[in-house]
Design a protein around this motif. Sequence first.
Motif, PDB file in Angstrom:
ATOM      1  N   GLU A   1      12.616   0.581   6.766  1.00 27.51           N
ATOM      2  CA  GLU A   1      11.910  -0.580   6.148  1.00 27.51           C
ATOM      3  C   GLU A   1      10.765  -1.251   6.864  1.00 27.51           C
ATOM      4  O   GLU A   1       9.929  -1.504   6.091  1.00 27.51           O
ATOM      5  N   GLN A   2      11.104  -1.334   8.185  1.00 23.04           N
ATOM      6  CA  GLN A   2      10.067  -2.006   9.064  1.00 23.04           C
ATOM      7  C   GLN A   2       8.751  -1.127   9.030  1.00 23.04           C
ATOM      8  O   GLN A   2       7.719  -1.847   9.224  1.00 23.04           O
TER       9      GLN A   2
ATOM     10  N   GLU B   1       6.681  -1.471   5.788  1.00 21.76           N
ATOM     11  CA  GLU B   1       5.983  -2.516   5.977  1.00 21.76           C
ATOM     12  C   GLU B   1       4.861  -2.765   6.798  1.00 21.76           C
ATOM     13  O   GLU B   1       3.525  -3.188   6.461  1.00 21.76           O
TER      14      GLU B   1
ATOM     15  N   ARG C   1       2.049  -0.763   4.965  1.00 18.99           N
ATOM     16  CA  ARG C   1       1.506  -1.167   3.938  1.00 18.99           C
ATOM     17  C   ARG C   1       0.579  -2.268   4.418  1.00 18.99           C
ATOM     18  O   ARG C   1      -0.647  -2.349   3.942  1.00 18.99           O
ATOM     19  N   ARG C   2       0.683  -2.898   5.439  1.00 16.95           N
ATOM     20  CA  ARG C   2      -0.142  -3.791   6.332  1.00 16.95           C
ATOM     21  C   ARG C   2      -1.606  -3.089   6.637  1.00 16.95           C
ATOM     22  O   ARG C   2      -2.367  -3.685   6.647  1.00 16.95           O
TER      23      ARG C   2
ATOM     24  N   THR D   1       9.570  -2.344  -4.042  1.00 13.90           N
ATOM     25  CA  THR D   1      10.500  -2.315  -2.793  1.00 13.90           C
ATOM     26  C   THR D   1      10.863  -0.851  -2.359  1.00 13.90           C
ATOM     27  O   THR D   1      11.004  -0.111  -3.202  1.00 13.90           O
TER      28      THR D   1
END
Length: 398
Positions: free
Chosen positions: A232-233, A236, A239-240, A350
């Motif tokens: 999950e991290q 993210e 995506r950034r 998500t």
Amino acid sequence: MRADILAWSVPVLFCAFALCFLLLSRLHASLRWWSAGFFVASLGFALTVLPTAPGSVAKPTLEDTLFLIALAVANAAFAARAGRRPRWAWLALVVGAGSAGAAVSLAFLGGSVLHEVFSVQTACAALMLLSAVEMRHDPGTLRPLLVGLCGTITVSLGLQNVLLLYASPEDLGVSNWRESPWGFVFQLNGAATGILLALSVILTTAFDVIARLREESTADALTGALNRRGLEQGVEAMRRRMLPDRRLTLVLSDLDHFKQINDRYGHEAGDAVLCGYAALCSGLAGADGLVARIGGEEFAIVVAGGDRASALELAETVRTSARQIRWPAPLTDLTVTASSGVVAINPQETLFDAINRADRLLYSAKADGRDKVVIDIREAVPEPALKRRRPAGPALAG
């Protein structure tokens, strides 16, 4: 001013550091070396507190040798921290040369303390320079701090030698030297250097423990792949780094008949299969991809890009490569297969919603006979057009 103004406080402090590092040695093997180094240094400082007979050569030479051995052991600690073997031949050469220079100065140069100190400090500078070289290979985040500290100590010792040669008023005997301001400053500098090294080791060890705990909280203990939290991290973070409208590809795989592998070959062999499959996925995902073990024998691969062709190619490569793995005994006759579901992770979706979609496709592949890839990725089109289109059913590949 007496040079032994600190009396027994320095050897006691260094002995305390040695005990501290010994107690903490289970955190890293290098701490055993630090413990030994500080214990040897404490012996050297303890000897300096004891009286020295006029004209004595053995006691001052032994003190110098202990300090040099302590720095050589510190170099071994730096090497162990960097995962390298100590350069014992070089260390022995420097320690031997420094000790011999000190002994010759005291025995044959009229008991010259200046030449003795110059020889020992030159050897100390060489040992710290070797330590700085070792620290270039250190994997820790505080490597620049340790390299800088070793370099600073090396330069400091060099400057002290320059002052010793050009600013020292006279060549004193051993006892007079230690009671002089020069002897006090040099001894104080040695103690301060040791304390700085000890505090730096404690700081870097604390950072190592924090980094290890952070890694353990995001990694699977068996395979070394990410766990759900780490995945999950990682997603993210990906995506950034991407444009807002870019998609990611998720390949969700589950090893076929894994329970039979455990039942037939044992759980240790089953663990080896999991590790081997995780390594395969990591190699195919590339440096920028993510691989996670999110269930017993279920793995997820996430890579940048969401086009159908590249996603299908990746999933099929994983599937066919798994079949081609040659396992060691007792798994030599084993062929591992996996079923996969492949989806694109949409920008507003998500990760775990995407996993649920991929999971449904994965079990479609299982129901269709296993060792297959089921993909449901439509080419990206403008959002209004997507709303007007009827949902497409999953396509079967493989």
